[in-house]
Design a protein around this motif. Sequence first.
Motif, short mmCIF file in Angstrom:
data_model
loop_
_atom_site.label_atom_id
_atom_site.label_comp_id
_atom_site.label_asym_id
_atom_site.label_seq_id
_atom_site.Cartn_x
_atom_site.Cartn_y
_atom_site.Cartn_z
N ARG A 136 43.99 33.74 -6.69
CA ARG A 136 45.13 33.81 -5.79
C ARG A 136 44.79 33.19 -4.44
NH1 ARG A 136 45.96 39.29 -5.35
NH2 ARG A 136 46.67 39.26 -7.50
N ARG A 141 44.63 29.42 -4.84
CA ARG A 141 45.97 28.85 -4.98
C ARG A 141 46.66 28.80 -3.62
NH1 ARG A 141 48.31 32.47 -8.43
NH2 ARG A 141 46.89 31.73 -10.02
N ARG A 142 46.55 29.86 -2.82
CA ARG A 142 47.15 29.86 -1.49
C ARG A 142 46.52 28.80 -0.60
NH1 ARG A 142 47.60 36.36 -0.42
NH2 ARG A 142 49.34 36.71 -1.83
#
Length: 82
Positions: A41, A44-45
């Motif tokens: 996560r 991805r950010r």
Amino acid sequence: MSRRDREAAARQAMEGTPPPVPPDLYAEVVRRGSRILRRRRAARRLMWVLLFVAVVVFAVWAATVQPWVVPPSQTTPPLTGW
């Protein structure tokens, strides 16, 4: 070991009782899995932020430099006073 022997050994292994699982295995798997998900996560950010920054930088560069405009000719001087 022939194919028939391997199949018989595989059947015996599948028909038997499964080996005991350590009691703390579930907690360890959940901990590692949540850590992997957090890292994915975050990655991805970070990629979305980098993409956004790249788009903004390109837009600012394109607005200031205007690469689509033909540069003025440098070979002949402008004609004035005719």
